[in-house]
Design a protein around this motif. Structure first.
Motif, PDB file in Angstrom:
ATOM      1  N   VAL A 187      -1.292   4.423  15.139  1.00  0.00           N
ATOM      2  CA  VAL A 187      -0.907   5.656  14.498  1.00  0.00           C
ATOM      3  C   VAL A 187      -1.795   5.939  13.257  1.00  0.00           C
ATOM      4  CG1 VAL A 187       1.009   6.949  13.338  1.00  0.00           C
ATOM      5  CG2 VAL A 187       1.319   5.320  15.521  1.00  0.00           C
ATOM      6  N   VAL A 188      -2.107   5.002  12.425  1.00  0.00           N
ATOM      7  CA  VAL A 188      -2.692   5.235  11.336  1.00  0.00           C
ATOM      8  C   VAL A 188      -4.497   5.316  11.651  1.00  0.00           C
ATOM      9  CG1 VAL A 188      -3.430   4.362   8.971  1.00  0.00           C
ATOM     10  CG2 VAL A 188      -0.910   4.046   9.907  1.00  0.00           C
TER      11      VAL A 188
ATOM     12  N   TYR B 257      -6.576   2.949  -4.406  1.00  0.00           N
ATOM     13  CA  TYR B 257      -5.557   2.079  -3.667  1.00  0.00           C
ATOM     14  C   TYR B 257      -4.203   2.648  -4.394  1.00  0.00           C
ATOM     15  CZ  TYR B 257      -6.617  -0.034  -8.288  1.00  0.00           C
ATOM     16  OH  TYR B 257      -6.859  -0.188  -9.819  1.00  0.00           O
ATOM     17  N   THR B 258      -2.957   2.511  -3.681  1.00  0.00           N
ATOM     18  CA  THR B 258      -1.703   2.351  -4.319  1.00  0.00           C
ATOM     19  C   THR B 258      -1.237   1.162  -4.252  1.00  0.00           C
ATOM     20  OG1 THR B 258      -0.550   2.570  -1.773  1.00  0.00           O
ATOM     21  CG2 THR B 258      -1.330   4.799  -3.217  1.00  0.00           C
ATOM     22  N   ALA B 259      -0.176   1.125  -4.468  1.00  0.00           N
ATOM     23  CA  ALA B 259       0.739  -0.405  -4.477  1.00  0.00           C
ATOM     24  C   ALA B 259       0.911  -1.183  -3.224  1.00  0.00           C
ATOM     25  CB  ALA B 259       2.016  -0.310  -4.932  1.00  0.00           C
TER      26      ALA B 259
ATOM     27  N   SER C 174       0.480   6.653   4.154  1.00  0.00           N
ATOM     28  CA  SER C 174       1.481   6.354   3.232  1.00  0.00           C
ATOM     29  C   SER C 174       2.863   6.984   3.746  1.00  0.00           C
ATOM     30  CB  SER C 174       1.257   6.866   1.878  1.00  0.00           C
ATOM     31  OG  SER C 174       0.010   6.221   1.350  1.00  0.00           O
ATOM     32  N   VAL C 175       2.831   7.849   4.810  1.00  0.00           N
ATOM     33  CA  VAL C 175       4.129   8.510   5.431  1.00  0.00           C
ATOM     34  C   VAL C 175       5.133   7.293   5.488  1.00  0.00           C
ATOM     35  CG1 VAL C 175       5.253   9.555   7.183  1.00  0.00           C
ATOM     36  CG2 VAL C 175       2.926  10.297   6.445  1.00  0.00           C
TER      37      VAL C 175
ATOM     38  N   SER D 210       2.742  12.818  -6.541  1.00  0.00           N
ATOM     39  CA  SER D 210       3.642  12.026  -7.378  1.00  0.00           C
ATOM     40  C   SER D 210       3.388  10.478  -7.025  1.00  0.00           C
ATOM     41  CB  SER D 210       5.138  12.408  -7.151  1.00  0.00           C
ATOM     42  OG  SER D 210       5.523  12.430  -5.775  1.00  0.00           O
ATOM     43  N   ARG D 211       3.036  10.003  -6.048  1.00  0.00           N
ATOM     44  CA  ARG D 211       2.708   8.755  -5.583  1.00  0.00           C
ATOM     45  C   ARG D 211       1.353   8.401  -6.754  1.00  0.00           C
ATOM     46  NH1 ARG D 211       3.908   5.826  -1.153  1.00  0.00           N
ATOM     47  NH2 ARG D 211       4.396   7.779  -0.010  1.00  0.00           N
ATOM     48  N   PRO D 212       1.813   7.287  -7.358  1.00  0.00           N
ATOM     49  CA  PRO D 212       0.709   6.644  -8.380  1.00  0.00           C
ATOM     50  C   PRO D 212      -0.494   6.093  -7.437  1.00  0.00           C
ATOM     51  CG  PRO D 212       2.898   5.815  -8.768  1.00  0.00           C
ATOM     52  CD  PRO D 212       3.128   6.580  -7.313  1.00  0.00           C
TER      53      PRO D 212
END
Length: 815
Positions: free
Chosen positions: A345-346, A649-651, A699-700, A628-630
């Protein structure tokens, strides 16, 4: 379970009768030419003894069967194979298929003991009467013959394989001995199951399951009467009767099987008529196996996985074999199920977002008609993106804007077999220049050396036209013999710059000065520690430009995994495409875990992230904002705008996006691409928004997780007193400040009564971060006279509300 009809003694007795009959007839029966030695009664007993003395131990074939490579959600990507075979148990074969095979090959299969005396005598009598050559081999004997042939082929014994099927008395008698012995060791159902998995059904389909999937696109347990009869008829002469290449002969043979089933009362007249009425051509629903990666839905990733599995330097997969040939044998013939990390999917989302902006097979056009400059020539623009999971190294997606060629007709810029995401040893490239994404490693090294996030860094002045010059002496041991010229995209430098500003705006001279102060080899060591290397496997070159400005080559997957180290609080994990491997009998293969390692301190990783967040918040990577996503990351643009990067990157995810010209170093300027016109293309203008779109999609469903906060020591450093150096010469002031633990830079002049060139004051003064840069302001040698007083006008003498003023005029930032 059916009771066996004969024992060994009875078989031998009947064999003797067969021998006598054959000698009288003087014929070749069932492929068995009886030697004259058996003609006399004197030798009959000796013949029986000879039979008893023949080897009876029989080893079943270790069948090769296709392995299966799956994505993370269970979809099949490929079925690497030596032979298209899928081994199944008898319960997974339709009963009508079992009956059809027995009917045409050995109708008394459940009644004899491996050799059918009645069949032998019937064959002898038929042949003696001129009824044509009639075989007498039972299904068990056929299984023995096929097994002997298969075992020889597995051992690369071509002569043994030919001997297993050669028509000779010795071979036939040995086959009979094996068959009789086998019936004492295996049940009838086990023998039938082995035969159905071993038999060749034509058109490269081995075994009943592969044949059913190939010809009808259904599993063997769903076969109907007409399909079962068609397949059962193929094993006698698969090369001439397979329905794909010889449908008429296949249909004739199918009808023979159906007639035999009717004679044996397995089917009724009605069933016989209905099955014969179906043309073979209409029965077929052909499905070719995904035998190689070119046929896969994800050929680039599939090829990468195959190369990864065969890489013997990866000791976590030693269970597959210690040598490459051993691994290849197990991968293509071991019936393994290889579950990969690829999320389909990604993957599809990332491919869509990438190719919307940089279309597959694009030919980027000059923005303005008549532009004949080098920068405006028509050319292909490539793009690639890799997504990995921090803390595990799992590869979530891997996409590029080319199509994998599947035939000789697939040519041109739209098609490419090379994987633009991975190193050359995995079917990729040596990489591309990675530009200012290299600055992340200088940040890590600087924080490890005590520089604080909220500190300052030295910077020489430069702009696009006027470079800063760094002498060979300044460059140090890893330097060149030439002066290193460094330019900035804006006019900036000449004095210490806040570390946050230098990072956000990617100030080249700030990082050049910083890297030379830290030592090129020290920053390069950080690169290697964090998994960065060239696409050919070599370390990044030990020169200022590659280490500071990324004028060396690396691939997107390598950079994504390296940056993921920061998201994982300093733990580096090599890229890993494998979730699990199970054997043909559904047991997990014991493979090692990905060798992740804590390579930098957690606090340093968090401090680096704090600075890289500035790139997205206030700097060159604003177009990468995830709301809002770091998120944190770094833009990268190479010289002459040839390559554009964004790595961030995110976490939970780390992604590298590269856009450039893979076959040349022509610039990305004045282009129309994906229906949009561009002037100069930087990492922040195309790669960053592409990264944003991919990361939002990937990131969904994931929670918005904040990054960990760095300590006050990393943020503000170890503050110590700044020595008072007013009135000293630059040399003396520099000595005192360096001895105290600071870097020094002449920052400017100021009016003063001190002699020209002496230090008037420092910035900062009082206290500062250990290891930070102290700016020296030198005396101009005079104090400017104050401006003459002006006589106020009547209007000016009126009482007015005072307005506040700035002690230092504000500076407008340039992005």
């Amino acid at each position: 379970m059916h009771e066996r009809a004969t024992d060994l003694g009875k078989v031998v007795s009947l064999l003797g009768a067969f021998v006598a009959t054959a000698m009288v007839a003087g014929i070749l029966a069932a492929g068995l030419l009886i030697p004259l030695a058996f003609a006399t009664g004197r030798t009959a007993a000796g013949g029986v003894k000879m039979f008893d003395d023949l080897p009876g131990e029989f080893t079943a074939a270790q069948l090769t069967q296709q392995s299966t490579i799956k994505d993370a959600r269970g979809g099949i990507l490929a079925t690497p194979q030596q032979e298209n075979r899928i081994i199944v148990s008898l319960k997974d074969v339709a009963p009508i298929m079992q009956k059809a095979q027995i009917a045409i090959e050995d109708s008394r299969f459940y009644e004899h003991g491996g050799v059918d005396p009645r069949g032998i005598l019937r064959a002898v009598a038929s042949n003696a009467q001129g009824g044509g050559t009639q075989g007498a081999s039972t299904l068990t004997q056929q299984y023995v013959k096929l097994t002997l042939q298969e075992n020889a082929l597995r051992n690369n014994d071509e002569q043994g394989a030919l001997a297993a099927v050669r028509k000779s008395a010795a071979r036939k008698i040995q086959e009979i001995k094996y068959a009789v012995t086998l019936e004492k060791e295996m049940t009838k159902d086990q023998i039938l199951q082995g035969y159905l998995n071993l038999a060749y059904y034509g058109d490269l389909a081995y075994g009943i399951e592969a044949a059913s999937q190939h010809y009808f696109s259904i599993p063997a347990k769903k076969l109907n009467l007409a399909q079962a009869a068609l397949l059962a008829g193929l094993v006698q002469n698969p090369g001439k009767t397979d329905p794909r290449n010889n449908p008429e002969k296949a249909q004739a043979r199918r009808d023979v099987v159906l007639d035999r089933m009717r004679v044996l009362n397995i089917i009724s007249d009605k069933e016989l008529k209905a099955a014969k009425a179906i043309p073979v051509k209409k029965m077929l629903h052909l499905k070719n196996p995904l035998s190689n990666c070119a046929a896969s839905s994800e050929p680039y990733f599939c090829n990468y996985v195959m190369a990864y599995l065969k890489d013997t330097s990866n000791h976590a997969l030693d269970a597959l074999g210690k040598s490459e040939p051993e691994r290849v044998k197990n991968i293509t013939g071991g019936g393994l199920t290889i579950q990969t990390t690829l999320d389909p999917v990604v993957q599809q989302m990332a491919l869509k977002e990438l190719t919307q902006r940089v279309p597959i097979g694009n030919t980027a056009l000059p923005r303005a008609k008549g532009d004949t400059s080098k920068s405006g020539r028509t050319r292909f623009v490539g793009a690639a993106a890799s997504i990995v999971e921090p803390g595990t190294g799992r590869i979530i997606a891997m996409v590029q804007n080319t199509s994998f060629p599947r035939s000789s007709k697939d040519t041109g810029v739209a098609f490419n077999q090379v994987n633009l995401n991975v190193d050359s040893k995995y079917g990729g490239t040596v990489g591309q220049h990675f530009g200012s994404t290299a600055k992340m490693y200088a940040i890590v090294t600087a924080l490890e050396h005590g520089l604080a996030v909220n500190g300052t860094v030295p910077s020489k002045y430069a702009n696009k036209k006027v470079p800063a010059l760094y002498t060979p002496q300044e460059q140090g041991p890893c330097g060149s013999q030439d002066v290193w010229k460094v330019r900035n995209d804006e006019s900036i430098g000449g004095k210490p710059i806040p570390f946050r500003t230098a990072t956000a705006n990617s100030v080249n001279t700030a990082f050049a000065s910083l890297v030379l102060k830290l030592g090129v080899s020290n920053v390069r060591r950080t690169m290697t520690t964090m998994g960065l290397h060239q696409g050919n496997g070599a370390p990044i070159e030990c020169y200022p430009s590659p280490v500071t400005l990324g004028s060396s080559d690396a691939t997107p997957l390598t950079l994504a995994a390296s940056y993921a180290t920061l998201a994982a609080d300093g733990k580096y994990c090599p890229p890993d495409p494998i979730l699990s491997i199970t054997t043909a009998d559904k047991k997990p293969l014991k493979i090692g875990t990905n060798p992740c390692k804590q390579v930098i301190d957690k606090d340093i990783a968090r401090g680096t992230t704090e600075l890289l967040k500035e790139v997205i918040k206030n700097g060159t990577g604003k177009a990468a904002s995830l709301g809002s996503r770091p998120a944190a990351g770094k833009t990268g643009t190479t010289e002459d705008n040839a390559e554009g990067w964004f790595i961030g990157y995110t976490a939970q995810l780390a992604t590298a996006v590269w856009i450039g010209t893979p076959d040349s170093q022509s610039s990305l300027r004045n282009l129309t691409l994906g229906g949009r016109s561009y002037g100069d293309i930087f990492g922040g203008t195309l790669s960053a928004p592409t990264w944003r779109a991919i990361m939002l999609g990937a990131s969904v469903g994931m929670p918005e997780r904040p990054f960990g906060d760095p300590s006050q020591k990393v943020l503000n450093g170890d503050r110590i007193s700044v020595p008072y150096v007013s009135g000293l010469s630059v040399a003396d002031a520099t000595t005192q400040l360096k001895n105290a633990g600071f870097l020094v830079q002449v920052a400017g002049q100021t009016g003063s009564n001190l002699a020209q060139g002496l230090v008037v004051y420092t910035d900062p003064s009082g206290t500062a971060l250990r290891g930070s840069t102290i700016g020296l302001y030198l005396s101009s040698g005079y104090t400017p006279a104050p401006p003459p007083a002006q006589t106020p006008t009547p209007a000016q003498t009126q009482t007015q509300t005072p307005t506040p003023s700035q002690t230092k005029p504000g500076r407008k930032k340039k992005h």
